[in-house]
Design a protein around this motif. Structure first.
Motif, PDB file in Angstrom:
ATOM      1  N   GLU A   1      11.876  78.434  28.151  1.00  0.00           N
ATOM      2  CA  GLU A   1      11.321  79.416  27.187  1.00  0.00           C
ATOM      3  C   GLU A   1      12.039  80.808  27.816  1.00  0.00           C
ATOM      4  O   GLU A   1      12.142  81.633  27.055  1.00  0.00           O
ATOM      5  CB  GLU A   1       9.708  79.471  27.418  1.00  0.00           C
ATOM      6  N   ARG A   2      11.749  80.733  29.259  1.00  0.00           N
ATOM      7  CA  ARG A   2      12.175  82.267  29.820  1.00  0.00           C
ATOM      8  C   ARG A   2      13.595  82.490  29.404  1.00  0.00           C
ATOM      9  O   ARG A   2      14.048  83.630  29.057  1.00  0.00           O
ATOM     10  CB  ARG A   2      12.204  81.935  31.241  1.00  0.00           C
ATOM     11  N   LEU A   3      14.458  81.240  29.354  1.00  0.00           N
ATOM     12  CA  LEU A   3      15.898  81.553  29.146  1.00  0.00           C
ATOM     13  C   LEU A   3      16.124  82.048  27.739  1.00  0.00           C
ATOM     14  O   LEU A   3      17.182  82.917  27.530  1.00  0.00           O
ATOM     15  CB  LEU A   3      16.508  80.073  29.545  1.00  0.00           C
ATOM     16  N   SER A   4      15.510  81.257  26.846  1.00  0.00           N
ATOM     17  CA  SER A   4      15.792  81.840  25.316  1.00  0.00           C
ATOM     18  C   SER A   4      15.246  83.281  25.001  1.00  0.00           C
ATOM     19  O   SER A   4      15.827  83.854  24.376  1.00  0.00           O
ATOM     20  CB  SER A   4      15.046  80.559  24.263  1.00  0.00           C
ATOM     21  N   ALA A   5      14.240  83.496  25.821  1.00  0.00           N
ATOM     22  CA  ALA A   5      13.828  84.968  25.727  1.00  0.00           C
ATOM     23  C   ALA A   5      14.740  85.785  26.085  1.00  0.00           C
ATOM     24  O   ALA A   5      15.094  86.725  25.586  1.00  0.00           O
ATOM     25  CB  ALA A   5      12.498  85.301  26.476  1.00  0.00           C
ATOM     26  N   LEU A   6      15.245  85.431  27.465  1.00  0.00           N
ATOM     27  CA  LEU A   6      16.486  86.139  27.807  1.00  0.00           C
ATOM     28  C   LEU A   6      17.957  86.375  26.945  1.00  0.00           C
ATOM     29  O   LEU A   6      18.370  87.278  26.699  1.00  0.00           O
ATOM     30  CB  LEU A   6      16.770  85.621  29.278  1.00  0.00           C
ATOM     31  N   ALA A   7      17.942  85.081  26.450  1.00  0.00           N
ATOM     32  CA  ALA A   7      19.359  84.963  25.736  1.00  0.00           C
ATOM     33  C   ALA A   7      19.267  85.830  24.199  1.00  0.00           C
ATOM     34  O   ALA A   7      20.241  86.359  23.781  1.00  0.00           O
ATOM     35  CB  ALA A   7      19.448  83.476  25.280  1.00  0.00           C
ATOM     36  N   GLU A   8      17.930  85.915  23.957  1.00  0.00           N
ATOM     37  CA  GLU A   8      17.811  86.836  22.697  1.00  0.00           C
ATOM     38  C   GLU A   8      17.917  88.219  22.999  1.00  0.00           C
ATOM     39  O   GLU A   8      18.820  88.956  22.118  1.00  0.00           O
ATOM     40  CB  GLU A   8      16.255  86.688  22.207  1.00  0.00           C
ATOM     41  N   ARG A   9      17.479  88.795  24.081  1.00  0.00           N
ATOM     42  CA  ARG A   9      17.654  90.230  24.551  1.00  0.00           C
ATOM     43  C   ARG A   9      19.003  90.644  24.876  1.00  0.00           C
ATOM     44  O   ARG A   9      19.284  91.721  24.778  1.00  0.00           O
ATOM     45  CB  ARG A   9      16.677  90.474  25.412  1.00  0.00           C
ATOM     46  N   PHE A  10      19.633  89.626  25.675  1.00  0.00           N
ATOM     47  CA  PHE A  10      20.866  90.156  26.116  1.00  0.00           C
ATOM     48  C   PHE A  10      22.243  89.238  25.887  1.00  0.00           C
ATOM     49  O   PHE A  10      21.779  87.893  25.538  1.00  0.00           O
ATOM     50  CB  PHE A  10      20.860  90.373  27.664  1.00  0.00           C
ATOM     51  N   ASP A  11      23.380  89.645  25.917  1.00  0.00           N
ATOM     52  CA  ASP A  11      24.312  88.824  25.770  1.00  0.00           C
ATOM     53  C   ASP A  11      24.757  88.027  27.018  1.00  0.00           C
ATOM     54  O   ASP A  11      25.772  88.386  27.677  1.00  0.00           O
ATOM     55  CB  ASP A  11      25.671  89.675  25.302  1.00  0.00           C
ATOM     56  N   ALA A  12      23.983  86.714  27.114  1.00  0.00           N
ATOM     57  CA  ALA A  12      24.367  86.123  28.320  1.00  0.00           C
ATOM     58  C   ALA A  12      24.252  84.545  27.894  1.00  0.00           C
ATOM     59  O   ALA A  12      23.510  84.148  27.180  1.00  0.00           O
ATOM     60  CB  ALA A  12      23.389  86.327  29.560  1.00  0.00           C
ATOM     61  N   ALA A  13      25.121  83.656  28.512  1.00  0.00           N
ATOM     62  CA  ALA A  13      25.047  82.252  28.354  1.00  0.00           C
ATOM     63  C   ALA A  13      23.945  81.617  29.384  1.00  0.00           C
ATOM     64  O   ALA A  13      23.532  82.263  30.355  1.00  0.00           O
ATOM     65  CB  ALA A  13      26.451  81.693  29.010  1.00  0.00           C
ATOM     66  N   VAL A  14      23.235  80.853  28.880  1.00  0.00           N
ATOM     67  CA  VAL A  14      22.151  80.153  29.557  1.00  0.00           C
ATOM     68  C   VAL A  14      22.258  78.658  29.809  1.00  0.00           C
ATOM     69  O   VAL A  14      22.927  77.963  28.965  1.00  0.00           O
ATOM     70  CB  VAL A  14      20.817  80.484  29.127  1.00  0.00           C
ATOM     71  N   LEU A  15      21.610  78.364  30.756  1.00  0.00           N
ATOM     72  CA  LEU A  15      21.693  76.977  31.230  1.00  0.00           C
ATOM     73  C   LEU A  15      20.498  76.297  31.900  1.00  0.00           C
ATOM     74  O   LEU A  15      20.035  76.978  32.687  1.00  0.00           O
ATOM     75  CB  LEU A  15      22.916  76.735  32.227  1.00  0.00           C
ATOM     76  N   VAL A  16      19.956  75.510  31.458  1.00  0.00           N
ATOM     77  CA  VAL A  16      18.579  74.842  31.878  1.00  0.00           C
ATOM     78  C   VAL A  16      19.073  73.797  32.860  1.00  0.00           C
ATOM     79  O   VAL A  16      19.746  72.891  32.741  1.00  0.00           O
ATOM     80  CB  VAL A  16      17.870  74.023  30.928  1.00  0.00           C
ATOM     81  N   GLY A  17      18.263  74.161  33.959  1.00  0.00           N
ATOM     82  CA  GLY A  17      18.515  72.989  35.110  1.00  0.00           C
ATOM     83  C   GLY A  17      18.263  73.805  36.664  1.00  0.00           C
ATOM     84  O   GLY A  17      17.549  75.068  36.579  1.00  0.00           O
ATOM     85  N   ASN A  18      18.385  73.070  37.542  1.00  0.00           N
ATOM     86  CA  ASN A  18      18.063  73.345  39.087  1.00  0.00           C
ATOM     87  C   ASN A  18      19.484  74.004  39.428  1.00  0.00           C
ATOM     88  O   ASN A  18      20.436  73.498  39.764  1.00  0.00           O
ATOM     89  CB  ASN A  18      17.647  72.310  39.842  1.00  0.00           C
ATOM     90  N   GLY A  19      19.056  75.400  39.939  1.00  0.00           N
ATOM     91  CA  GLY A  19      20.194  76.072  40.467  1.00  0.00           C
ATOM     92  C   GLY A  19      20.843  75.592  41.640  1.00  0.00           C
ATOM     93  O   GLY A  19      21.794  75.900  42.329  1.00  0.00           O
TER      94      GLY A  19
END
Lengths: 500, 462
Positions: free
Chosen positions: B33-51
């Motif tokens: 959820e946090r990632l998709s919120a971020l992706a909506e606001r900014f131009d960044a690729a997102v990846l769900v997983g353990n860093g």
């Protein structure tokens, strides 16, 4: 029905018996000395035989695969010291020496030796045969670093459960947890102790051979090294250090200062070459300051009253202040004859003691330091009830359990001292011995602090011979309690200790 | 540049916000959820997983990335991610966020192979200390856990003081100032009574830089840069500006990590610190770790306590409790009782404005401060550069001396006097302010002040 007992007596006696058995080998050394000087070694050999037999019997009667736990530790240490002094008393008593006619006197001398007090009932020390005189010095040397610490260092059977024994016998509160294995700790302490003793023998011998001091000889060097490092104070002379030259007195004063320092610091300074540990250690700094303060007060008093002048005034102030504060108990002058103010300084110094982890007795500098901080915090929290503060020592917070232990120790110490004083005064009144209140204060403080000389008849050039047997018994108890730092003995006197 | 960001929390999203325009960013987080919120606001690729997983890092394209920013709230994840990243792609620079100051120390000892470690607590503490800081200083910065301080002063010509002459306080101050001038200002440096444990690093006179050799003097109107112990910095401040009132008494509410870090930094500067903490366990820990601070176990919210302990006498109060609302209430209360300067640590970024509108003097958000530090590094990822002064004219470097350095063993007096100066040595964790006979030893950490253009020369020499 037998009352249920929470302490394993069989295991306790078994271990104490074993310790006594090994300790009874110690008189073999003076036996050799006696033979060397053409005296009869018989009393020493007999003492060894009796001690060994008693220890062996005790061990046999309680035979079993029993291990002492932490709880038995207090009893083991307390009993061992009582019995060790008995073994130590045998050579005195068995020698046909008029000065040790009564068993109480022999026991007093032995207890004073092992606890490194240095109080003596002998009036004519020079008359003692060499073997016996050397035995007196040796009891102090063995007692200084601790009988049990020695056993831990050499006996394999004490490897388990020995930590409690070690902590019970080592002087001073355990602020820094020991991280080493106990056997290693014990071995290091003894190694350093032996090294320092040897060094002192060398230094005093050099003084003798270079002719700086005509009274000093190799025999005297050994005898005094054996009682300086344990802060014992037995001398081969009735007039203690007075008969020696200035060079010897200064050298002995230096080694007394060393003996009153924390051996853990000495170890790190000499074997690890970290001399800065002395500067960093708060206790060592205060220790030096108090030594200098004591010596300065004495010097001012002596100079202003015109008792002594010049170098002699400084030397006698330093030597006697150091001797009393480190609870050694030599004297280079009869401070009994000094003005009252000087005598009071001497009595006050008896309550200071050396550093924790040294061979000295009394309250010890670190406890004074912590107590000062504890009191300051207590007063502060009265005005500011919400203040949370930790007691720090050497920049580390001290565990609150140790904070409480320090407070209760000092309270117990003062309590036992006061009780001892009162009983001495009462007994003095009973036999009309003419021992006054100030003398009783000094004698009680001296015995409990393992100092040795006191004021009055028990002054540095006097002896405890004139005390009644009852008083001598009381002083034996005070020396014993003082050496074990009260708590172990107090613990075994509580009901909770014995119950399941 | 390609940047991989691990963690899409407050720090992560602030970093992304600042960098997404210029850089190609991939964000990794466990929370979809946090990632998709971020992706909506900014131009960044997102990846769900353990860093902290090699596979995820590879997938995010760590091999092609120029920079890894590990800024989750968990130290271990950040450190493991940086280790894997260094293994997979040694050229990729790494920034690690930590909440434990111990990792910061380890990094300073060069035991952690990353380009930057940022501790929110430390950064916040430093921000507070800069706010309370050294009076009259234009800019200050601290190094070596607060043991070394760099301060920039404008030397007054003294006219300002003389205008106030006649008033008793100003009279006394003027005397003090005259004394300062008598003993320091206007005298050749070798004769000037410079506060112990400090050095004049540079004198800026108009547009020229004067190398502070022994025959030079500080003149009124100069701008000077001082390196020294915190006490020395205060002493300089007394010389330069005797009338400015110093903050000597600070109350900190809350003995959490940020509160303690702030207390430590302030105590180092010789400021009297009182800590108020309601939780007994934390209060005990504070008393153990900051022995020179005075710790109260109290909520600090009741008037009786504030009156009795004279909390209102403090010149500044810092609110570092966990709950923003509590911080707000306490700050307002203390302000009502007369504390002139209040600083609140705010955990929710949106509250900063609320606090400042409501009359709290400064509201600091640790995550924003951390993000700013990371962004600053991302813009200019030169290693070891710690601080710039006077725009980018000077830099202060914090370097560990290499064992093969030619300067080892040379007494300081024989070192060439150029635009660079070793202000302090950190040896076994302790700051040493070198004198003429001191020498550099291998393993020393040095705080070097230098002109920016000389940085490569300095780095090579050490």
């Amino acid at each position: 029905m037998r009352p249920r007992l929470g302490v394993d007596l069989a295991a306790t006696f078994n271990l104490v018996g074993g310790l006594v058995k090994y300790l009874s080998l110690a008189p073999l050394i003076p036996a050799a000395v006696a033979t060397g000087y053409g005296e009869s070694p018989a009393p020493f050999l007999l003492a060894t035989a009796i001690g060994f037999f008693c220890g062996w019997t005790m061990e046999r009667l309680s035979y079993g695969k029993k291990q002492v736990g932490m709880r038995e530790g207090f009893l083991v240490v307390s009993l061992t010291w009582l019995l060790a002094a008995m073994v130590g008393a045998l050579p005195y008593w068995l020698t046909a020496e008029a000065q040790f006619a009564s068993p109480v006197d022999s026991y007093f001398e032995a207890m004073s030796g092992f606890t490194t007090t240095g109080a003596t009932i002998v009036t004519d020390i020079e008359a003692l045969p060499h073997g016996l005189a050397m035995w007196r010095q040796l009891t102090q040397w063995f007692g200084g670093m601790g009988i049990i610490v020695l056993a831990l260092a050499v006996l394999p059977r004490l490897r388990v459960g020995g930590r409690q024994l070690l902590e019970t016998e080592l002087p001073g509160p355990e602020i820094q947890e020991m991280t080493l294995r106990i056997r290693e700790t014990a071995q290091r302490l003894w190694l350093l102790y032996i090294a320092l003793t040897a060094l002192m023998i060398v230094v005093l011998s050099v003084i003798a051979w270079t002719g700086l001091d005509a009274t000093m000889s190799f025999y005297e060097a050994v005898a005094h090294a054996l009682t300086t490092l344990p802060t014992g104070g037995f001398s081969t002379r009735a007039r203690s250090l007075e008969e020696f030259g200035a060079a010897s007195q200064w050298a002995i004063a230096f080694f007394m200062v060393v003996a009153g320092a924390n051996f853990a610091l000495l170890y790190r300074a000499f074997f690890r070459r970290q001399p800065r540990v002395f500067v960093r250690d708060e206790e060592f700094r205060l220790y030096l300051v108090l030594l200098m303060l004591g010596a300065a007060l004495l010097a001012v008093e002596l100079l202003s009253e015109g008792v002594l002048r010049g170098e002699a005034a400084v030397r006698h102030s330093v030597v006697n202040a150091v001797s009393v504060m480190t609870t050694t108990g030599y004297a280079s002058a009869d401070f009994n004859e000094w003005p009252l103010l000087a005598a009071i300084v001497i009595v006050a110094l008896m309550f200071v003691g050396g550093s924790a982890g040294s061979t000295s007795g009394s309250v010890k500098v670190v406890r004074h330091l912590l107590l000062g901080r504890i009191l300051r915090r207590e007063l502060d929290q009265t005005v500011h009830p919400e203040v949370v503060a930790r007691i720090h020592f050497n920049r580390r917070a001290v565990d609150e359990r140790i904070v409480r232990a320090v407070s209760s120790f000092v309270l117990l110490y003062v309590g036992v001292f006061a009780a001892g004083t009162l009983l001495l005064v009462m007994d003095a009144a009973r036999v009309d011995s003419g021992i006054g209140l100030l003398d009783a204060v000094a004698v009680s403080a001296s015995a409990l602090g393992n100092v040795g000389p006191a004021l009055g008849v028990a002054g540095p050039m006097g002896s405890y011979e004139t005390f009644s047997s009852l008083s001598k018994g009381l002083l034996i108890v005070l020396m014993w309690i003082g050496r074990l730092e009260i708590i172990p003995v107090a613990i075994i006197l509580t009901r909770g200790y014995w119950r399941v | 540049m390609k940047i991989v960001v691990i963690g899409a929390g407050q720090v992560g999203s602030t970093v992304v916000e600042a960098l997404h325009d210029e850089h190609d960013i991939t964000v990794i987080d466990l929370d979809e959820e946090r990632l998709s919120a971020l992706a909506e606001r900014f131009d960044a690729a997102v990846l769900v997983g353990n860093g902290a997983s090699r596979r995820i890092l590879e997938e995010a394209g760590i091999r092609k990335a120029g920079l890894l920013i590990a800024c989750t709230s968990r130290d271990e994840i950040n450190i493991i991610a940086s280790i894997f990243s260094k293994r997979i792609s040694p050229e990729t620079k790494a920034v690690v966020r930590t909440t434990d100051e111990e990792y910061l120390d380890i990094w300073h000892e060069r035991e952690l192979d990353v380009e930057l470690v940022v501790s929110s607590e430390r950064e916040t503490a430093l921000a507070v200390s800069q706010l309370i800081g050294v009076p009259a200083a234009r800019q200050t910065d601290v190094f070596a856990e607060g043991q070394v301080q760099i301060v920039e002063f404008d030397v007054d010509s003294g006219d300002r003081l003389r205008q106030q002459a006649g008033r008793p306080l100003a009279e006394a101050a003027l005397q003090a100032a005259d004394q300062g001038e008598e003993h320091v200002i206007g005298l050749p440096l070798r004769q000037a009574q410079i506060p112990p444990n400090s050095k004049v690093a540079s004198i800026i006179r108009g547009d020229t830089i004067v190398v502070p050799r022994g025959d030079e003097a500080i003149e009124p109107g100069d701008r000077i840069i001082i390196i020294g112990s915190p006490e020395a910095a205060q002493a300089w401040s007394r010389i330069i500006a005797p009338t400015e009132s110093r903050v000597e008494d600070v109350v900190i509410y809350g003995a959490g990590r940020t509160g303690l870090a702030t207390a430590r930094v302030l105590v180092e500067q010789g400021i009297r610190v009182r800590i108020v903490e309601a939780n007994r366990e934390r209060a005990n820990k504070a008393a153990e770790e900051v022995p020179t601070a005075r710790v109260f176990c109290a909520s600090g919210m009741d008037e009786e306590f504030i009156e009795r302990e004279r909390i209102n006498k403090a010149q500044a109060a810092v609110f570092a409790m966990r709950d923003d609302a509590k911080n707000h209430y306490a700050a307002t209360l203390v302000k009502l009782h007369g504390v002139p300067f209040t600083i609140a640590i705010v955990h929710d970024a949106r509250s900063v404005e609320v606090f400042e509108r409501a009359g709290i003097d400064v509201a600091l958000n640790p995550r924003l401060i951390t993000a700013e530090e990371i962004v600053r590094f991302a813009h200019d990822p030169r290693t070891q550069q710690v601080t710039m002064l006077e725009g980018d004219r000077f830099e202060i470097l914090d370097i560990t001396v290499r064992p093969e350095s030619k300067l080892l063993g040379t007494p300081f007096r024989d070192l060439p006097q150029t635009g660079a100066l070793i202000g302090a040595i950190v040896r076994e964790g302790k700051a040493v302010f070198p004198h003429g006979d001191d020498v550099l030893l291998p393993g020393d950490r040095v705080i070097v002040f230098t002109e920016s253009k000389r940085v490569p020369i300095v780095e090579q020499a050490l």
